[in-house]
Structure formats: C-alpha cells, structure tokens
Design a protein around this motif. Structure first.
Motif, short mmCIF file in Angstrom:
data_model
loop_
_atom_site.label_atom_id
_atom_site.label_comp_id
_atom_site.label_asym_id
_atom_site.label_seq_id
_atom_site.Cartn_x
_atom_site.Cartn_y
_atom_site.Cartn_z
N PHE A 1 0.89 -0.99 0.14
CA PHE A 1 0.14 -0.09 -0.14
C PHE A 1 0.63 1.14 0.08
CE2 PHE A 1 0.56 -1.45 4.40
CZ PHE A 1 0.94 -0.31 4.94
N ILE A 2 2.12 1.19 -0.45
CA ILE A 2 3.00 2.25 -0.46
C ILE A 2 2.38 3.20 -0.90
CG2 ILE A 2 4.57 1.50 -2.38
CD1 ILE A 2 5.89 3.17 0.83
N LYS A 3 1.84 3.23 -2.24
CA LYS A 3 1.44 4.45 -3.05
C LYS A 3 0.17 4.97 -2.53
CE LYS A 3 2.90 2.23 -7.33
NZ LYS A 3 2.51 1.85 -8.99
N GLU A 4 -0.57 4.28 -1.91
CA GLU A 4 -1.82 4.73 -1.30
C GLU A 4 -1.53 5.52 0.15
OE1 GLU A 4 -3.02 1.59 -3.78
OE2 GLU A 4 -1.59 1.54 -2.35
N LEU A 5 -0.34 5.30 0.58
CA LEU A 5 0.15 5.68 1.71
C LEU A 5 0.70 7.15 1.54
CD1 LEU A 5 0.94 5.78 4.81
CD2 LEU A 5 3.35 4.96 4.08
N TYR A 6 1.58 7.30 0.56
CA TYR A 6 2.17 8.70 0.34
C TYR A 6 1.08 9.49 -0.42
CZ TYR A 6 6.65 7.16 1.52
OH TYR A 6 7.59 6.51 2.27
N LYS A 7 -0.08 8.77 -1.15
CA LYS A 7 -0.92 9.91 -1.59
C LYS A 7 -1.94 10.33 -0.43
CE LYS A 7 -4.80 10.03 -4.97
NZ LYS A 7 -5.65 10.65 -4.05
N PHE A 8 -2.22 9.69 0.71
CA PHE A 8 -2.87 10.01 1.69
C PHE A 8 -2.08 10.93 2.57
CE2 PHE A 8 -3.06 9.10 6.56
CZ PHE A 8 -4.18 9.74 6.55
N ILE A 9 -1.02 10.82 2.66
CA ILE A 9 -0.18 11.77 3.13
C ILE A 9 0.00 13.15 2.59
CG2 ILE A 9 2.44 12.64 4.12
CD1 ILE A 9 2.94 9.57 4.66
N PHE A 10 0.02 13.06 1.34
CA PHE A 10 0.24 14.25 0.31
C PHE A 10 -1.15 14.98 0.26
CE2 PHE A 10 -0.69 15.89 -3.94
CZ PHE A 10 0.29 16.72 -4.17
N ASP A 11 -2.24 14.45 -0.02
CA ASP A 11 -3.66 14.86 -0.07
C ASP A 11 -3.98 15.70 1.33
OD1 ASP A 11 -3.88 14.16 -2.64
OD2 ASP A 11 -5.14 12.32 -2.02
N THR A 12 -3.49 14.75 2.24
CA THR A 12 -3.75 15.28 3.76
C THR A 12 -3.20 16.74 4.12
OG1 THR A 12 -4.39 13.26 4.69
CG2 THR A 12 -3.94 14.97 6.20
N ILE A 13 -1.95 16.88 3.87
CA ILE A 13 -1.21 18.00 4.02
C ILE A 13 -1.43 18.97 3.22
CG2 ILE A 13 1.26 19.01 3.90
CD1 ILE A 13 2.08 16.26 4.96
N TYR A 14 -1.60 18.87 1.89
CA TYR A 14 -1.77 19.95 1.07
C TYR A 14 -3.35 20.41 1.16
CZ TYR A 14 2.66 20.07 -1.13
OH TYR A 14 4.14 20.01 -1.17
N ASN A 15 -4.28 19.65 1.34
CA ASN A 15 -5.50 20.30 1.93
C ASN A 15 -5.54 21.00 2.94
OD1 ASN A 15 -6.96 18.97 -0.48
ND2 ASN A 15 -7.13 17.15 0.43
#
Length: 273
Positions: free
Chosen positions: A98-112
């Motif tokens: 789930f490495i791709k989903e993990l970094y997408k979650f981190i990216f989306d959360t921080i930038y939102n």
C-alpha cells in the motif's frame, strides 16, 4: 564482556554509543555475566535483529551499486529497484502493498490542510530502516524534496542510504543516532516515525512523546503496526495503539489532521501548532 557483544558478527555494525548504553543499563540490573549478555542481546533483537535478515544489508548494497542494470546490463525502472530494496526489510516489506496509497494519503492530507500554499522540501526519517529506499514513490507526490535526513543504528545501512541519495542528487544526510538518548535537531517539513514509537516505549516509557515534542518539523507522520512481527493479525492492536497515542498526545502542540488504517499499519498525520 562488553567487547564480546561489540565484536559479535551479528551486531558489529551497530552504532557504538547505542550498544554501550544498553550494556550499561543491563549491567545495572543483573550481576551474572550470562544474564547481562542475554539481556543485551534481547534488547538488540527487539530494536534491530527482528527487522533485518543476515544478508539484507549486503543485498541492498549489491542492488544499489548495480543500480538500474539487470544481468544483461539493461536499465531497470527505479520503482522496481525500490521494491526489491524494501522487500529486504521486514518493516518496509509490510508497507509495500500500500506504499502508493500511503504517500497519496499523506500528500492529500497535508496539501488540503494548507490549501496547497507551500512545497515540501525536506524529510526527517527516524528509525528509518529501509524506508528511504521508497524515494521513487515519494517523488510521485512530493516532487520538490531537496533534503532527506535518515537515522538508524546500523552504520553500514547509513552508508548505503547515502549512496542511494547520490543517485537522486540529494545530500548525503543518512547517519546513526541513539534515539533513546538524543532527539534529532534537524529542521524538516515532514518527519516520519513509522512504527518506531512502540519500540522506543519498550526501551524507555514516555520517550516516544518526548521525541515528538522536541522535533523541528511542521508535519509528523506517526504509525503503529496492526500485526505482530510474525505476520499475525491482532484485532486489539489498532484500538489499543489508537487509545494509547490519542490519550498521550500533547494537543497544545499538535493537531491530528489525518488518520487512516491501511492493511497492517495505523497512520496519523500531525500538524504542529
């Protein structure tokens, strides 16, 4: 007797201040040499031996020094190399699905959270293990990384990670630290504490939160395992870790801006107030 442990082939590349501290602490608890040695080796297994196979560092070194080339001298995509490297370590291997989903979650959360008003330029990775090898996945989302500070207790691992950083034109900022005695002072946009707090708390109660409070990072990613090292699911682990973390967190300093459960990892994203 201390030299016996230090010269042990299995632990010969463990950061010496870390090794000496454990020996000193266990020597104060036990009188017999055999008891001290057993206790020291048990501590080393908890924080080091349980996550690395005997050949993992050497295999990682071979992969990096032959980076991008297969047996026929043909270039291999960086993501494939990253997957091969992460597969060598127990903790990072569990994260691969789930490495791709993990970094997408981190990216989306921080930038939102900050309305896309800032770039993330630097990362601090504490108890990093093989996680820095996930750089190709990180760059999919955080494209402006200029610095990556990685800390663990294996001297050879730090050297190999630095070699890996060179491949991505990043400064060689991997090194060793005894996290029980010292908190990293580097300033970073994001700090990773992937599955490390339970290990820290085993060594010294409340130390994990001391580290959290002392970090110079805008955002901190904290995660907890939801399976044992043997790979067995434990229905109580996510709930217990969530209660433990959320009750102990200093809300005067931090705000939880993201929380997500992945296959075998509970992940929190904290913003520093």
């Amino acid at each position: 007797m201390q030299s016996e442990i230090i010269k042990s082939k299995k632990y010969s590349f463990v950061y010496q201040p870390f090794l000496k501290r454990i020996y000193k602490e266990e020597s104060a608890k036990y009188k017999k040499d055999k008891e001290i040695i057993k206790a020291v080796k048990n501590q080393l297994h908890i924080v080091y031996g349980a996550f690395f196979t005997g050949k993992s560092i050497k295999c990682a070194e071979d992969l990096i020094y032959n980076y991008n080339l297969d047996s026929n001298g043909i270039k291999i995509p960086p993501v494939i190399i990253a997957e091969k490297l992460m597969d060598l370590n127990t903790s990072s291997k569990e994260r691969l699905p789930f490495i791709k989903e993990l970094y997408k979650f981190i990216f989306d959360t921080i930038y939102n959270f900050n309305n896309y008003s800032e770039n993330i330029n630097s990362i601090l990775d504490i108890g990093c293990g093989f996680n820095p090898f996930s750089l190709p996945f990180i760059f999919d989302y955080f494209k402006y990384i200029k610095s990556y500070y990685a800390f663990d207790i294996d001297i050879n691992l730090a050297k190999i990670i630095n070699k890996y950083f060179v491949l991505y034109n990043l400064p060689q900022y991997a090194g060793c630290i005894d996290i029980i005695s010292e908190t990293p002072s580097q300033i970073a946009d994001i700090a990773f504490l992937f599955k490390i707090i339970p290990t820290i708390e085993t060594c010294k109660k409340s130390r994990g939160f001391e580290i959290l409070n002392g970090l110079n990072a805008k955002y901190i990613i904290v995660s907890f395992p939801t399976k044992t090292l043997c790979g067995k699911s434990n229905k109580g682990m996510p709930k217990n870790y969530a209660e433990f973390f959320e009750k102990s967190l200093n809300y005067d300093k931090f705000k939880i801006i993201g929380k997500e459960f992945f296959q075998n990892e509970l992940v929190y994203i904290l913003s520093k107030k």
